[in-house]
Design a protein around this motif. Structure first.
Motif, PDB file in Angstrom:
ATOM      1  N   GLY A 421       0.796  -1.218   0.000  1.00 42.66           N
ATOM      2  CA  GLY A 421       0.000   0.000   0.000  1.00 42.66           C
ATOM      3  C   GLY A 421       0.825   1.262   0.000  1.00 42.66           C
ATOM      4  N   ASN A 422       2.159   1.129   0.141  1.00 43.70           N
ATOM      5  CA  ASN A 422       3.083   2.278   0.074  1.00 43.70           C
ATOM      6  C   ASN A 422       4.048   2.198  -1.097  1.00 43.70           C
ATOM      7  N   LEU A 423       4.243   1.002  -1.637  1.00 43.18           N
ATOM      8  CA  LEU A 423       5.295   0.792  -2.642  1.00 43.18           C
ATOM      9  C   LEU A 423       5.069   1.632  -3.885  1.00 43.18           C
ATOM     10  N   GLY A 424       6.090   2.405  -4.259  1.00 45.20           N
ATOM     11  CA  GLY A 424       5.979   3.289  -5.418  1.00 45.20           C
ATOM     12  C   GLY A 424       7.197   3.198  -6.320  1.00 45.20           C
ATOM     13  N   ALA A 425       7.131   3.900  -7.416  1.00 44.52           N
ATOM     14  CA  ALA A 425       8.220   3.859  -8.411  1.00 44.52           C
ATOM     15  C   ALA A 425       9.388   4.739  -7.982  1.00 44.52           C
TER      16      ALA A 425
END
Length: 425
Positions: A421-425
């Motif tokens: 739910g936090n993982l981003g590019a």
């Protein structure tokens, strides 16, 4: 990015274009190359992404006059404002060489965007396009793109952190039930705004089309739809695992040669892909296994193939975990723009994903759970794998555990724990 409603729909209201990670990649590619080739599974959003920047369009798969035009006045097919989108170009492979020659003649970047949902057969294009075409691969939407991740734990920022530096703890609002629903719903842009029931029906239809139509397209060879569906179901059961052709042959009652041939066709229409085994740069006395892991184009296809839904996933946590790992690998691939590998030693020591970003190796374990015991086990595997296969590299690796939990943070031993739910590019 706002999370999409997956429980209500208004069929009279068109769903607006949802920003994609590929948007900026496409713009950058058009600035450096005469053409851009975008590949990926059908309905993943290639054409809509290209249309956001294209100034004219040729739809090679539905234009009734195109075959005659290519025979008599082929150069006319390329005339139009640039960038000119040529959608499903592989229907008429001559378009590739025509575009290549036109790029050479015009000597300007940003001339053509070619999209394709089927890899052309050998010899379909007489020239690789090297020096003329940039290449961009698209997939279904990541959690970041559908708004299920807030992107506050950037993958690239993690790589930039000096060894020993911690990330600031951050919470995630995503619940485990939300994750199950999203895996069943899928990352297909065409499903946005639909109900879960409608999306599930679309996913089942997608599989039927693969079995009855699409798998024949690469080489115009008939393949029995019932056999294809048996193979898709077997792949679904083994999604995210090192399931072998021998096992698939046994599970489907097909010969190994038939399984291999069907798998090749599924790869050529981008319905499945192999996650190759990683090979360390340094020599090691402990060999790594080379069996690939199998993934479908989107985890929702595995749910559809087994006639499951979110409730089934919540009751079958082992299968839920397989799908979750497959989704994380999918998202890492399209957020990092890198090939994702997996690593497993002959002694069973493994990590779920290995990738290289900015000269640093990233070792990833994926865990549906987030208890202290689960995280400790994952961290121990990462550290042991690092010591055996990576230690001694110029830059220390990033050790990352991706979970379905509620908090992202860095442990005292330097292992980063990041929720999907936090993982981003």
């Amino acid at each position: 990015m706002n999370r999409k409603n997956m429980t209500e729909s208004d069929p009279t209201t068109p769903t607006p274009y949802q920003a994609r990670l590929a948007d900026q990649d496409l713009k950058a590619a058009l600035q450096r190359a005469g053409g851009v080739l975008i590949t990926g599974p059908k309905a993943c959003g290639k054409t809509e992404t290209a249309r956001q920047i294209a100034q004219s369009t040729l739809q090679a798969d539905i234009d009734p006059e195109l075959a005659k035009q290519l025979e008599i006045l082929p150069e006319q097919a390329l005339k139009g404002a640039t960038p000119r989108l040529i959608d499903e170009w592989q229907i008429h492979p001559i378009l590739w060489d025509l575009a290549r020659h036109e790029i050479d003649r015009r000597r300007e970047p940003g001339q053509f965007i070619l999209t394709g949902s089927t890899a052309p057969g050998a010899g379909a294009a007489k020239h690789s396009g090297a020096g003329r075409f940039a290449r961009l691969t698209m997939g279904t939407m990541t959690f970041l793109e559908t708004g299920h991740s807030d992107g506050t734990a950037s993958l690239f920022e993690l790589v930039k952190l000096p060894a020993g530096e911690k990330i600031e703890p951050r919470p995630s609002k995503l619940e485990v039930g939300d994750i199950a629903s999203r895996l069943a719903f899928g990352g297909w842009p065409g499903n946005l705004g639909l109900t879960a029931k409608q999306a599930a029906a679309n996913n089942r239809d997608y599989l039927e089309t693969i079995a009855a139509v699409d798998i024949r397209v690469p080489d115009s060879t008939y393949r029995d739809p019932q056999r294809v569906k048996r193979l898709l179901s077997a792949l679904a059961r083994g999604v995210g695992t090192e399931i072998t052709t021998t096992t698939l042959a046994r599970d489907t009652e097909l010969s190994r040669d038939t399984v291999r041939e069907y798998l090749d066709s599924l790869e050529r229409i981008f319905a499945m892909q192999n996650q190759a085994a990683w090979r360390p740069h340094l020599r090691s006395r402990v060999p790594l296994r080379e069996t690939p892991k199998r993934h479908l184009a989107d985890p929702s296809l595995a749910v559809a193939a087994l006639h499951a839904d979110a409730d089934v996933l919540l009751r079958d946590l082992e299968f839920f975990g397989q799908l979750f790992e497959s989704q994380v690998v999918h998202d890492l691939q399209f957020m990092s723009r890198q090939e994702i590998y997996h690593g497993r030693g002959a002694d069973g020591l493994e990590v779920d994903a290995v990738l290289e970003i900015a000269g640093r190796t990233v070792l990833v374990e994926v865990k549906l759970g987030s208890s202290d015991t689960t995280i400790e086990t994952a961290a121990t595997h990462l550290k042991k794998f690092n010591e055996r296969y990576v230690a001694g590299a110029d830059n220390p690796p990033v050790l990352l555990v991706v979970t379905a939990g509620k908090l992202s943070y860095t442990r005292d031993d330097g292992v980063h724990v990041v929720t999907c739910g936090n993982l981003g590019a």
